[in-house]
Design a protein around this motif. Structure first.
Motif, PDB file in Angstrom:
ATOM      1  N   THR A   3      10.733   3.245  -2.586  1.00 20.41           N
ATOM      2  CA  THR A   3      10.296   4.019  -1.427  1.00 20.41           C
ATOM      3  C   THR A   3      10.317   5.508  -1.739  1.00 20.41           C
ATOM      4  O   THR A   3      11.306   6.029  -2.243  1.00 20.41           O
ATOM      5  CB  THR A   3      11.234   3.752  -0.232  1.00 20.41           C
ATOM      6  N   ALA A  18       0.216  10.060   0.148  1.00 26.72           N
ATOM      7  CA  ALA A  18       0.659   8.718   0.566  1.00 26.72           C
ATOM      8  C   ALA A  18      -0.302   7.638   0.080  1.00 26.72           C
ATOM      9  O   ALA A  18       0.124   6.609  -0.452  1.00 26.72           O
ATOM     10  CB  ALA A  18       0.803   8.662   2.088  1.00 26.72           C
ATOM     11  N   ARG A  22       0.813   4.753  -2.514  1.00 22.38           N
ATOM     12  CA  ARG A  22       0.734   3.344  -2.097  1.00 22.38           C
ATOM     13  C   ARG A  22      -0.130   2.560  -3.066  1.00 22.38           C
ATOM     14  O   ARG A  22       0.195   1.436  -3.429  1.00 22.38           O
ATOM     15  CB  ARG A  22       0.175   3.236  -0.669  1.00 22.38           C
ATOM     16  N   HIS A  23      -1.208   3.198  -3.497  1.00 25.21           N
ATOM     17  CA  HIS A  23      -2.104   2.570  -4.458  1.00 25.21           C
ATOM     18  C   HIS A  23      -1.360   2.265  -5.765  1.00 25.21           C
ATOM     19  O   HIS A  23      -1.642   1.280  -6.442  1.00 25.21           O
ATOM     20  CB  HIS A  23      -3.300   3.482  -4.716  1.00 25.21           C
ATOM     21  N   GLU A  27       6.209   2.311  -1.701  1.00 30.22           N
ATOM     22  CA  GLU A  27       6.218   2.329  -0.249  1.00 30.22           C
ATOM     23  C   GLU A  27       6.403   3.792   0.134  1.00 30.22           C
ATOM     24  O   GLU A  27       7.208   4.490  -0.474  1.00 30.22           O
ATOM     25  CB  GLU A  27       7.398   1.492   0.265  1.00 30.22           C
ATOM     26  N   VAL A  28       5.639   4.277   1.108  1.00 28.94           N
ATOM     27  CA  VAL A  28       5.671   5.708   1.416  1.00 28.94           C
ATOM     28  C   VAL A  28       6.052   5.949   2.870  1.00 28.94           C
ATOM     29  O   VAL A  28       5.581   5.259   3.772  1.00 28.94           O
ATOM     30  CB  VAL A  28       4.295   6.362   1.141  1.00 28.94           C
ATOM     31  N   LYS A  29       6.941   6.933   3.077  1.00 29.83           N
ATOM     32  CA  LYS A  29       7.242   7.389   4.422  1.00 29.83           C
ATOM     33  C   LYS A  29       6.882   8.853   4.487  1.00 29.83           C
ATOM     34  O   LYS A  29       7.084   9.582   3.525  1.00 29.83           O
ATOM     35  CB  LYS A  29       8.717   7.181   4.725  1.00 29.83           C
TER      36      LYS A  29
END
Ligand code: CA
Length: 237
Positions: A3, A18, A22-23, A27-29
């Motif tokens: 993350t 993001a 993600r690609h 996991e991104v926040k």
């Protein structure tokens, strides 16, 4: 999956980062300011933070200093993002505790390379790279543990907790980890379980490693915790 918390007030830049992360399998926040970022970190420690220097309210630099002063976030992998390319700024950022520093605009390729480099150095268990110790191979991508014994490839069957525990041990060999440290790094912080839970899972892990003659890889260090040894000589069948 690792993350990454992206702290960036410019929505377009944050979203672009993001999408690219993600690609690449992260996991991104997203957090638009220091307060939101602090709440995210309080809730759950990410594996890495991308922190923009210029934020409304508290700056990224101040936030980095605060995190470095707090035991819980002292080791949090941290990359500062900035539009300021001056050498003095870079030094200030690194002095504040950033592990690396990226000047805008940067390519996705460079960003990913920097993220992987920081994770390799500070949290290799957050990467998907296969690790091997004494012929024992653990592949996070396929979640398989294997070792060749007498010319035959054998698979080690381990539960999810033992898998994470073994992954952590293998990415930090020869270091002694206390039960409290293992709970933090393997079970995740904010998890309130007894330290003897660690002993239960280490025992299960050793049992699983027995058939491939690796039970002795995980050593008990009296009064201190556990260590994964790289010395095959001490490995008992
Ligand atoms: Ca900004």
């Amino acid at each position: 999956m690792s993350t990454v918390l992206v702290v960036e007030d410019e929505a377009a830049i944050g979203e672009l980062i993001a999408i690219n992360l993600r690609h690449a399998g992260f996991e991104v926040k997203l957090a638009a300011d220091a307060d939101i970022a602090q709440r995210e970190v309080d809730r759950e420690l990410p594996d890495l933070v991308l922190l923009d220097w210029m934020l409304p309210g508290q700056s990224g630099l101040q936030l980095a200093r605060r995190w470095r002063g707090d035991a819980r976030t002292r080791e949090l992998p941290l990359i500062m993002l900035t539009a300021r390319a001056e050498e003095a700024d870079k030094i200030t950022g690194l002095d504040a505790g950033a592990d690396d520093y990226l000047t805008k605009p940067f390519s996705t390729k460079e960003l990913l390379a920097r993220i992987r480099a920081v994770l390799r150095r500070k949290a290799p268990e957050a990467l998907d790279a296969a690790v091997e110790v004494q012929g024992l191979r653990l592949d996070p991508a396929t979640r398989r543990v294997t070792r060749r014994v007498e010319g035959e490839m054998r698979e080690v069957k381990v539960g999810p907790t033992e898998f994470r525990l073994l992954h952590f041990f293998m990415t930090h060999p020869e270091r002694v980890h206390s039960r409290a440290q293992l709970l933090d790094r393997v079970w995740g912080d904010h998890v309130f379980i007894e330290e003897r839970t660690v002993d239960v899972h280490v025992k299960r892990l050793r049992e699983a490693l027995g058939p491939v003659q690796c039970a002795g890889l995980v050593e008990t260090v009296r009064g201190a915790g556990y260590r994964l040894t790289q010395q095959l000589g001490s490995v008992a069948a």
